[in-house]
Design an enzyme around this catalytic site. Structure first.
Site, PDB file in Angstrom:
ATOM      1  CG  HIS A  19      -9.971   4.416   3.088  1.00  0.00           C
ATOM      2  ND1 HIS A  19      -8.757   5.042   3.216  1.00  0.00           N
ATOM      3  CD2 HIS A  19     -10.733   4.880   4.108  1.00  0.00           C
ATOM      4  CE1 HIS A  19      -8.785   5.866   4.270  1.00  0.00           C
ATOM      5  NE2 HIS A  19      -9.980   5.780   4.826  1.00  0.00           N
ATOM      6  CG  LEU A  24      -7.728  10.452   7.522  1.00  0.00           C
ATOM      7  CD1 LEU A  24      -8.479  11.213   6.440  1.00  0.00           C
ATOM      8  CD2 LEU A  24      -8.624  10.246   8.749  1.00  0.00           C
ATOM      9  CE  LYS A  66      -7.875   2.091  -0.809  1.00  0.00           C
ATOM     10  NZ  LYS A  66      -6.781   2.968  -0.443  1.00  0.00           N
ATOM     11  CG  ASN A 115      -4.986   8.672  -3.223  1.00  0.00           C
ATOM     12  OD1 ASN A 115      -3.929   8.146  -3.592  1.00  0.00           O
ATOM     13  ND2 ASN A 115      -5.106   9.245  -2.031  1.00  0.00           N
ATOM     14  CG  ASP A 167      -1.486   4.783   4.099  1.00  0.00           C
ATOM     15  OD1 ASP A 167      -1.533   5.163   2.913  1.00  0.00           O
ATOM     16  OD2 ASP A 167      -2.260   5.204   4.977  1.00  0.00           O
ATOM     17  CG  HIS A 181      -0.759   7.105  -0.953  1.00  0.00           C
ATOM     18  ND1 HIS A 181      -1.994   7.281  -1.532  1.00  0.00           N
ATOM     19  CD2 HIS A 181      -0.980   6.395   0.184  1.00  0.00           C
ATOM     20  CE1 HIS A 181      -2.922   6.715  -0.767  1.00  0.00           C
ATOM     21  NE2 HIS A 181      -2.330   6.162   0.280  1.00  0.00           N
ATOM     22  CG  LEU A 182       5.067   5.641  -5.636  1.00  0.00           C
ATOM     23  CD1 LEU A 182       5.515   4.849  -6.862  1.00  0.00           C
ATOM     24  CD2 LEU A 182       6.267   5.975  -4.754  1.00  0.00           C
ATOM     25  CG  HIS A 188      -1.869   1.164   1.272  1.00  0.00           C
ATOM     26  ND1 HIS A 188      -3.228   0.994   1.463  1.00  0.00           N
ATOM     27  CD2 HIS A 188      -1.676   2.504   1.154  1.00  0.00           C
ATOM     28  CE1 HIS A 188      -3.824   2.182   1.456  1.00  0.00           C
ATOM     29  NE2 HIS A 188      -2.899   3.119   1.277  1.00  0.00           N
ATOM     30  CG  HIS A 241      -4.967   2.189   5.632  1.00  0.00           C
ATOM     31  ND1 HIS A 241      -6.321   2.105   5.761  1.00  0.00           N
ATOM     32  CD2 HIS A 241      -4.748   3.019   4.580  1.00  0.00           C
ATOM     33  CE1 HIS A 241      -6.893   2.842   4.823  1.00  0.00           C
ATOM     34  NE2 HIS A 241      -5.954   3.395   4.100  1.00  0.00           N
TER      35      HIS A 241
HETATM   36  C1  NCD Z   1      -3.581   9.018   2.124  1.00  0.00           C
HETATM   37  C2  NCD Z   1      -3.173  10.064   1.126  1.00  0.00           C
HETATM   38  O1  NCD Z   1      -2.703  11.127   1.537  1.00  0.00           O
HETATM   39  O2  NCD Z   1      -3.325   9.828  -0.077  1.00  0.00           O
HETATM   40  N1  NCD Z   1      -3.542   9.594   3.427  1.00  0.00           N
HETATM   41  C3  NCD Z   1      -3.444   8.936   4.594  1.00  0.00           C
HETATM   42  O3  NCD Z   1      -3.528   9.583   5.643  1.00  0.00           O
HETATM   43  N2  NCD Z   1      -3.262   7.647   4.628  1.00  0.00           N
HETATM   44  C4  NCD Z   1      -4.915   8.486   1.773  1.00  0.00           C
HETATM   45  C5  NCD Z   1      -5.265   7.215   2.466  1.00  0.00           C
HETATM   46  O4  NCD Z   1      -4.611   6.202   2.323  1.00  0.00           O
HETATM   47  O5  NCD Z   1      -6.267   7.235   3.180  1.00  0.00           O
HETATM   48 ZN    ZN Z   2      -3.202   5.080   1.737  1.00  0.00          ZN
END
Ligand code: NCD
Ligand code: ZN
Length: 349
Positions: free
Chosen positions: A136, A219, A99, A41, A247, A15-16, A13, A174
């Site tokens: 999520h 989150l 997702k 996202n 995450d 985010h790049l 999991h 998560h």
């Molecule tokens: C993530 C994000 O910023 O894209 N933020 C987070 O707090 N984990 C989004 C997500 O995974 O809920």
């Molecule tokens: Zn995330």
């Protein structure tokens, strides 16, 4: 000095982002992980197979020469998503999972799903072809307290979804509560859960006690201590259904240190060092490999990595970079609030 050799980990999991942030953060994940499930996202989100193909190219372009890092792409589920497009992306190997964001649950989730009933036809198709759904797991109902949103999601959305399509392979992303851990344990073979690095280390005091600390806000938000302990117990259990999803979710500092700061913790640079610390503390170093390198591939029906890495513990604390630069801005790296003694390195043997 203590060392531990394990198969190279993957991040299930991640985010790049895009643009300057992508350029800045991608090398950090590639330095430690072999593969990662890439969250979709963006603005606008990665909805179609064509979007995923284009985003994959941008990620590959941000990697250092010869890094060998494989981005495993996901599609952002909307109420307008097309089952045929999702199926063809999956069958040709471009897309690994879909997702589900409840609309409004988190960063850039405005185009997420309002009514899960509306996406049942797509989910039924995914069940048929064996494609995993990453969820999520938080409701967005303003009446529900933010600390209860995961537990209420399980009751209102996830449990009914399981009953309706029991064949669907689901990853509860998560997981942050004991309720989540218990649900996943009781729900059969085809449901797994990712656990982040930071939720094993912080509880909600880190965000709120003695001053408000935006770099610990993410989150789903960190919960009270009993939940952190349940997550630790699950992560070190060795059970196949629990695996690492960092995450890692970078936001530049001005967006975190604000009157209305973004959710997300950037932990890609020091995740393995932090996890080695946690597993050592729990006398569970022998189960670190299951959590970071074996359980995830098994759930996603992929072979584990052949390459090994070596984790080295030195008596003196190791320095790590506290902030990284992204274009004109900086991004703060997760501070575990304990001295880090571990370092991971390629194992030549
Ligand atoms: C993530 C994000 O910023 O894209 N933020 C987070 O707090 N984990 C989004 C997500 O995974 O809920
Ligand atoms: Zn995330």
């Amino acid at each position: 000095m203590k060392t531990l050799t394990i198969r190279q980990p993957d991040d299930w999991h991640l985010h790049l982002r895009d643009g300057a942030v992508l350029q800045a953060v991608a090398p950090w994940s590639a330095a430690h992980f072999s593969r990662a499930i890439i969250m979709p996202n963006l603005v606008p989100p990665v909805v179609t197979s064509a979007d995923a193909a284009a985003y994959r190219e941008r990620i590959l372009g941000a990697l250092p020469e010869g890094s060998g890092f494989t981005p495993l792409m996901t599609l952002y589920l909307t109420e307008a998503s097309q089952a045929d497009d999702i199926e063809s992306g999956f069958r040709n190997g471009l897309v690994t999972a879909v997702k589900l964001y409840p609309a409004g649950a988190t960063t850039n989730s405005q185009s997420g799903v309002r009514d899960v009933e509306a996406v049942y036809p797509v989910l039924e198709r995914m069940a048929k072809i064996g494609m995993p759904l990453c969820v999520h797991g938080e409701v967005t109902d303003p009446e529900i307290d933010i600390f209860d949103r995961e537990a209420v999601f399980i009751e209102r959305v996830l449990a009914p979804l399981r009953r309706r399509i029991p064949e669907l392979r689901i990853v509860m992303e998560h997981v942050t509560t004991k309720d989540g851990v218990d649900f996943v344990r009781g729900a059969g073979e085809n449901i797994g859960a990712t656990i982040t690095t930071h939720h094993l280390i912080i509880n909600r005091n880190a965000i709120l006690a003695g001053g408000i600390r935006p770099h610990y806000y993410c989150l789903p938000v960190a919960k009270r201590e009993k939940h952190r302990l349940a997550l630790r117990e699950a992560a070190i259990s060795g059970e196949g259904r629990f695996f690492l999803g960092t995450d890692s979710a970078p936001h530049v500092d001005p967006l975190k240190e604000s009157a209305c700061g973004c959710a997300g913790v950037f932990n890609a640079p020091n995740t393995m060092a932090c996890l080695a610390h946690v597993f050592e503390e729990e006398n569970a170093l022998d189960r670190l490999e299951a959590f970071t390198s074996l359980n995830g591939p098994a759930f996603y029906r992929l072979p584990p990595n052949e390459k090994r890495i070596r984790l080295v513990r030195s008596d003196e604390p190791v320095e790590y970079q506290r902030k990284i630069r992204a274009g004109q801005d900086e991004i703060t790296v997760f501070d575990p609030m304990f001295p880090i003694h571990w370092k991971d390195e390629d194992d030549a043997s």
